[in-house]
Scaffold this motif. Structure first.
Motif, PDB file in Angstrom:
ATOM      1  N   ALA A 380       0.819  -1.214   0.000  1.00  0.00           N
ATOM      2  CA  ALA A 380       0.000   0.000   0.000  1.00  0.00           C
ATOM      3  C   ALA A 380       0.850   1.260   0.000  1.00  0.00           C
ATOM      4  O   ALA A 380       0.355   2.350  -0.301  1.00  0.00           O
ATOM      5  N   ALA A 381       2.156   1.112   0.343  1.00  0.00           N
ATOM      6  CA  ALA A 381       3.068   2.258   0.362  1.00  0.00           C
ATOM      7  C   ALA A 381       3.888   2.347  -0.916  1.00  0.00           C
ATOM      8  O   ALA A 381       4.971   2.941  -0.926  1.00  0.00           O
ATOM      9  N   SER A 382       3.387   1.778  -2.009  1.00  0.00           N
ATOM     10  CA  SER A 382       4.057   1.885  -3.307  1.00  0.00           C
ATOM     11  C   SER A 382       3.929   3.316  -3.830  1.00  0.00           C
ATOM     12  O   SER A 382       3.094   4.100  -3.363  1.00  0.00           O
ATOM     13  N   TRP A 383       4.761   3.637  -4.826  1.00  0.00           N
ATOM     14  CA  TRP A 383       4.789   4.992  -5.386  1.00  0.00           C
ATOM     15  C   TRP A 383       4.573   4.969  -6.899  1.00  0.00           C
ATOM     16  O   TRP A 383       4.943   3.998  -7.572  1.00  0.00           O
ATOM     17  N   VAL A 384       4.002   6.059  -7.396  1.00  0.00           N
ATOM     18  CA  VAL A 384       3.854   6.277  -8.840  1.00  0.00           C
ATOM     19  C   VAL A 384       4.510   7.615  -9.167  1.00  0.00           C
ATOM     20  O   VAL A 384       4.158   8.641  -8.582  1.00  0.00           O
ATOM     21  N   ILE A 385       5.477   7.587 -10.069  1.00  0.00           N
ATOM     22  CA  ILE A 385       6.145   8.815 -10.511  1.00  0.00           C
ATOM     23  C   ILE A 385       5.546   9.212 -11.854  1.00  0.00           C
ATOM     24  O   ILE A 385       5.485   8.398 -12.785  1.00  0.00           O
ATOM     25  N   GLY A 386       5.079  10.450 -11.953  1.00  0.00           N
ATOM     26  CA  GLY A 386       4.454  10.920 -13.183  1.00  0.00           C
ATOM     27  C   GLY A 386       5.072  12.208 -13.670  1.00  0.00           C
ATOM     28  O   GLY A 386       5.365  13.110 -12.870  1.00  0.00           O
ATOM     29  N   THR A 387       5.275  12.305 -14.978  1.00  0.00           N
ATOM     30  CA  THR A 387       5.899  13.505 -15.532  1.00  0.00           C
ATOM     31  C   THR A 387       4.886  14.618 -15.761  1.00  0.00           C
ATOM     32  O   THR A 387       3.757  14.386 -16.183  1.00  0.00           O
ATOM     33  N   ASP A 388       5.298  15.826 -15.435  1.00  0.00           N
ATOM     34  CA  ASP A 388       4.647  17.051 -15.871  1.00  0.00           C
ATOM     35  C   ASP A 388       5.606  17.651 -16.890  1.00  0.00           C
ATOM     36  O   ASP A 388       6.617  18.257 -16.520  1.00  0.00           O
ATOM     37  N   LYS A 389       5.314  17.435 -18.160  1.00  0.00           N
ATOM     38  CA  LYS A 389       6.305  17.787 -19.179  1.00  0.00           C
ATOM     39  C   LYS A 389       6.441  19.290 -19.398  1.00  0.00           C
ATOM     40  O   LYS A 389       7.207  19.721 -20.253  1.00  0.00           O
ATOM     41  N   GLY A 392       8.186  19.281 -14.383  1.00  0.00           N
ATOM     42  CA  GLY A 392       8.942  18.429 -13.480  1.00  0.00           C
ATOM     43  C   GLY A 392       8.346  17.050 -13.292  1.00  0.00           C
ATOM     44  O   GLY A 392       7.697  16.510 -14.185  1.00  0.00           O
ATOM     45  N   LEU A 393       8.554  16.491 -12.097  1.00  0.00           N
ATOM     46  CA  LEU A 393       8.128  15.135 -11.768  1.00  0.00           C
ATOM     47  C   LEU A 393       7.300  15.140 -10.491  1.00  0.00           C
ATOM     48  O   LEU A 393       7.730  15.667  -9.457  1.00  0.00           O
ATOM     49  N   HIS A 394       6.101  14.546 -10.569  1.00  0.00           N
ATOM     50  CA  HIS A 394       5.274  14.320  -9.382  1.00  0.00           C
ATOM     51  C   HIS A 394       5.526  12.905  -8.867  1.00  0.00           C
ATOM     52  O   HIS A 394       5.749  11.973  -9.659  1.00  0.00           O
ATOM     53  N   VAL A 395       5.434  12.729  -7.554  1.00  0.00           N
ATOM     54  CA  VAL A 395       5.436  11.399  -6.952  1.00  0.00           C
ATOM     55  C   VAL A 395       4.111  11.249  -6.209  1.00  0.00           C
ATOM     56  O   VAL A 395       3.797  12.034  -5.307  1.00  0.00           O
ATOM     57  N   TYR A 396       3.322  10.251  -6.626  1.00  0.00           N
ATOM     58  CA  TYR A 396       1.991  10.030  -6.073  1.00  0.00           C
ATOM     59  C   TYR A 396       1.967   8.768  -5.220  1.00  0.00           C
ATOM     60  O   TYR A 396       2.686   7.798  -5.496  1.00  0.00           O
ATOM     61  N   ASP A 397       1.083   8.768  -4.216  1.00  0.00           N
ATOM     62  CA  ASP A 397       0.851   7.537  -3.470  1.00  0.00           C
ATOM     63  C   ASP A 397      -0.234   6.722  -4.168  1.00  0.00           C
ATOM     64  O   ASP A 397      -0.736   7.117  -5.237  1.00  0.00           O
ATOM     65  N   MET A 398      -0.613   5.598  -3.587  1.00  0.00           N
ATOM     66  CA  MET A 398      -1.577   4.713  -4.246  1.00  0.00           C
ATOM     67  C   MET A 398      -3.012   5.208  -4.125  1.00  0.00           C
ATOM     68  O   MET A 398      -3.924   4.602  -4.675  1.00  0.00           O
ATOM     69  N   GLN A 399      -3.202   6.317  -3.426  1.00  0.00           N
ATOM     70  CA  GLN A 399      -4.509   6.971  -3.412  1.00  0.00           C
ATOM     71  C   GLN A 399      -4.544   8.139  -4.396  1.00  0.00           C
ATOM     72  O   GLN A 399      -5.550   8.853  -4.487  1.00  0.00           O
ATOM     73  N   GLY A 400      -3.449   8.336  -5.131  1.00  0.00           N
ATOM     74  CA  GLY A 400      -3.395   9.371  -6.152  1.00  0.00           C
ATOM     75  C   GLY A 400      -2.992  10.740  -5.650  1.00  0.00           C
ATOM     76  O   GLY A 400      -3.001  11.712  -6.422  1.00  0.00           O
ATOM     77  N   LYS A 401      -2.590  10.847  -4.386  1.00  0.00           N
ATOM     78  CA  LYS A 401      -2.190  12.140  -3.846  1.00  0.00           C
ATOM     79  C   LYS A 401      -0.731  12.437  -4.196  1.00  0.00           C
ATOM     80  O   LYS A 401       0.132  11.568  -4.068  1.00  0.00           O
ATOM     81  N   SER A 402      -0.475  13.673  -4.622  1.00  0.00           N
ATOM     82  CA  SER A 402       0.892  14.081  -4.934  1.00  0.00           C
ATOM     83  C   SER A 402       1.627  14.360  -3.634  1.00  0.00           C
ATOM     84  O   SER A 402       1.249  15.247  -2.866  1.00  0.00           O
ATOM     85  N   ARG A 403       2.688  13.591  -3.382  1.00  0.00           N
ATOM     86  CA  ARG A 403       3.442  13.705  -2.130  1.00  0.00           C
ATOM     87  C   ARG A 403       4.774  14.422  -2.304  1.00  0.00           C
ATOM     88  O   ARG A 403       5.385  14.814  -1.317  1.00  0.00           O
ATOM     89  N   PHE A 404       5.216  14.575  -3.543  1.00  0.00           N
ATOM     90  CA  PHE A 404       6.493  15.265  -3.794  1.00  0.00           C
ATOM     91  C   PHE A 404       6.487  15.763  -5.229  1.00  0.00           C
ATOM     92  O   PHE A 404       5.917  15.118  -6.117  1.00  0.00           O
ATOM     93  N   PHE A 405       7.092  16.918  -5.427  1.00  0.00           N
ATOM     94  CA  PHE A 405       7.206  17.452  -6.779  1.00  0.00           C
ATOM     95  C   PHE A 405       8.603  18.002  -6.982  1.00  0.00           C
ATOM     96  O   PHE A 405       9.071  18.849  -6.215  1.00  0.00           O
TER      97      PHE A 405
END
Length: 677
Positions: A380-389, A392-405
């Protein structure tokens, strides 16, 4: 002549008539209509024909008197409070809980809301879960049933030119609710609309401008087309109601009110809505001077086989014209009655997203590509990294919340590999194609917080004109590589080498050349195979080892597979273990995802689409650039992994782009695929 008209968001303009009336123009034919009783409080705006078993009735707006019901002869047989009713429309068999019953939309100008009704036994029952607030001064509305997936939508029209599209759903048995999907817009007041369920087209009358045609499917380009225009075309001063008559085949006609001239115009719906002719309507020897709202049906109404219902505000009633009279007057074909409930077979199997991320920071086309890091000790503590082209780069949790940019520039694509040895410890290595610096961005991921730390040994230049697509490879020899593509078809490979100072350098090892632009790619580390999507051509594979002159092998071509539509974009791999699994590829042009076998010759297995889940308030996925797939346990709801994809149109409501999470279990169940256990 063809006339271009400027309007924000316009992508196409249709053919218009010259609008210059010839002095010796032929006389306009006239047809005779019968009439309903007058409404109780005026406001004969729009009516529909409702077929309930063997009989049909007319349901019309009566403003503060609500909705009134008339029999086929025009006698009022009932009414129901509906606020200040200014619009009504009907569909059959469009909501699962109501079977084949007629469901009606009502537009209420008192509360500026949408309301819903069920027709049964000659009467109406309100079935609204709530009065749906619109936030606009509502002028009218219409319904649309998608031929792609059967979803039912309502369009609400506003005094300020708003055209708001709502997705209808059943939050509980016997009740209907709606959620805003998107807003279309024209410059001034719109009062009437009609949608063609079979072609996915919406027609809107902008009173002082003309008739517009839009794409009714929410996950498509808007692409407004001007069918006819005030003064520039056939219409004199003001366009009124619209109706679509479906007699099947070539007997499909768009009818519009040229209100200021007291005429009705017909357009050939089968020939790109080309103008056919005009007619006037009389009733009891008097002309209908300003025909208002319209509704057409090929279904029986009393002794008539098909009819046009016209709102006559001057007479405070509705006029009924047998469509056969209209066809005879204009020399057109009335065709034959069409089914009220058109069978909808989804064009592709359908799944729903269960989570969506926060929107990316940047507006417009910004979200692009995700990468998944699975936490084996705490899924449940996995991460999803998504690009904002754009930023920069967002890091999301598995609930879709952005935790780092990481606001480090225009990061286009991203990938990730665990257990990269750096400075005596294993890290999670993240790389991205950096379009700001034309470089390879290199980070370590803090698996506890989601923070990204730049560990590149200075700017790692690519030598590419525009670093674009990107993916990583971990060879069985323990070496880690990154591939980055250039829009001209060049795919360049580097080895990622640790330095003594605890940084990472990129060492160029080879180039692979394709004939045109590529972006999406993924590497099967077990087999050492690189898969590349050439956007306009198809899917390729080639060895991921830095072997000189390795020739790519074609897996599938867009020209050969009717389920594919350019661009082919994101590519992901679902690992079943033992060299088995699936490749998932975004077919951007038709908002779908193609599935191929991982093993053997990578046989094509089918495609699916991702549509909205209105109960959760999550829209579908369209125009996907990048995606990632994981077979690892990613926590509750994602025990068998997930596909995470960029959504090019983030709606329900409209916001900046984001990423959607789709449980692999739903994809597997829908396409009869396997899941990793």
């Amino acid at each position: 002549m063809r006339v271009g008209v400027g309007l924000a968001g316009i992508a196409g303009i249709a053919c218009l008539g010259t609008g210059v009336a010839a002095q010796n123009a032929p006389a306009v034919p006239s047809v005779e209509a019968s009439a309903t009783m007058t409404t109780q409080q005026g406001g004969a705006n729009r009516a529909v024909v409702v077929t309930d078993g063997p009989s049909s009735s007319i349901v019309g707006t009566a403003e503060l008197a609500g909705l009134e019901i008339y029999d086929s002869a025009g006698k009022r047989t009932g009414s129901i409070p509906a606020g200040e009713a200014v619009g009504v429309d009907v569909r059959y068999g469009s909501l699962p809980g109501f079977g084949s019953a007629a469901v009606l939309l009502g537009a209420d100008a008192t509360s500026n809301s949408l309301r819903f009704y069920r027709a049964q036994g000659g009467s109406l029952t309100e079935i609204s879960a709530r009065s749906v607030p619109l936030g606009i001064a509502v002028e009218g509305g219409c319904l649309y049933r998608s031929s792609q997936d059967g979803s039912l939508y309502a369009f609400a029209l506003g005094d300020g030119g708003e055209i708001d599209q709502y997705l209808l759903f059943e939050p509980s048995a016997g009740r209907v609710d709606a959620k805003l999907m998107r807003r279309l817009h024209v410059a001034s007041t719109v009062e009437h609309c009609v949608a063609d369920d079979s072609t996915g087209q919406l027609y809107v009358s902008e009173q002082a401008v003309g008739i517009w045609r839009f794409n009714a499917e929410p996950e498509t380009e808007i692409l407004p087309v001007l069918i006819d225009a005030v003064r520039l075309g056939k219409i004199n001063e003001e366009v009124g109601g619209l109706a679509l008559y479906d007699g099947g085949g070539s007997a499909r006609w768009l009818i519009a009110s040229n209100a200021s001239a007291g005429q009705l115009y017909a357009y050939d719906h089968a020939k790109d809505d080309a103008y056919v002719g005009a007619l006037t309507v009389t009733s009891a020897g008097e002309a209908v001077r300003e025909p208002g709202g319209l509704f057409a049906t090929s279904a029986p109404l009393g002794s008539n086989q098909g009819a046009l219902i016209i709102g006559d505000e001057d007479g405070s009633n509705y006029k009924i014209v047998p469509f056969g009279k209209i066809a005879q007057a204009l020399g057109i074909n009335a065709g034959s009655p069409q089914p009220l409930i058109a069978a909808v077979a989804p064009t592709l199997p359908i799944v729903h997203p269960s989570v969506e991320t926060d929107p990316v920071t940047s507006a417009a086309d910004a979200a692009d590509d995700p990468a998944i890091w699975a936490n084996s000790s705490n899924p449940a503590a996995s991460w999803v990294i998504g690009t904002d082209k754009q930023g920069g780069l967002h890091v999301y949790d598995m609930q879709g919340k952005s935790r780092f940019f990481a606001a480090d520039g225009k990061m286009n694509n991203v990938d990730i590999r665990s257990d990269y040895r750096l400075a005596g410890r294993d890290i999670v290595l993240v790389t991205a194609s950096d379009r700001t610096n034309k470089a390879i961005a290199i980070y370590s991921l803090d698996t506890e917080t989601g923070a990204l730390t730049n560990i590149a040994d200075g700017i790692q230049q690519t030598g590419l004109s525009d670093p674009y697509g990107q993916c990583m490879y971990r060879s069985k020899r323990g070496r880690t590589y990154v591939f980055i593509s250039d829009p001209d078809g060049l795919v360049r490979q580097w080895e990622l080498v640790p330095t003594r100072g605890g940084k990472v350098q990129a060492k160029h090892v080879r180039d692979i050349k394709f004939s045109s632009q590529t972006e999406g790619c993924v590497v099967d580390d077990d087999s050492g195979t690189l898969y590349v999507a050439e956007e306009d051509i198809g899917l390729w594979r080639v060895t991921a080892e830095p072997v000189k002159n390795a020739a790519p092998v074609s897996i599938d071509r867009i020209a050969d597979n009717p389920k594919l539509k350019d661009d082919m974009e994101g590519v992901g791999l679902y690992d079943l273990g033992g060299g088995r699994g699936y490749l998932i590829v975004s077919s951007q042009g038709n908002n779908s995802y193609a599935v191929y076998r991982r093993e053997g010759e990578n046989a094509y297995l089918g495609s699916f689409s991702v549509i909205a889940d209105p109960a959760k308030g999550i829209d579908g996925i369209s125009e996907t650039d990048g995606l990632d797939v994981s077979s690892a346990n990613l926590g509750p709801g994602f025990e068998h992994g997930a596909m995470i994809a960029q959504d090019g149109r983030n709606m329900l409501p409209v916001q900046n782009q984001n990423f959607k999470y789709v449980p692999w279990a739903t994809i597997a169940a829908t396409l009869n695929l396997e899941s990793r256990r």
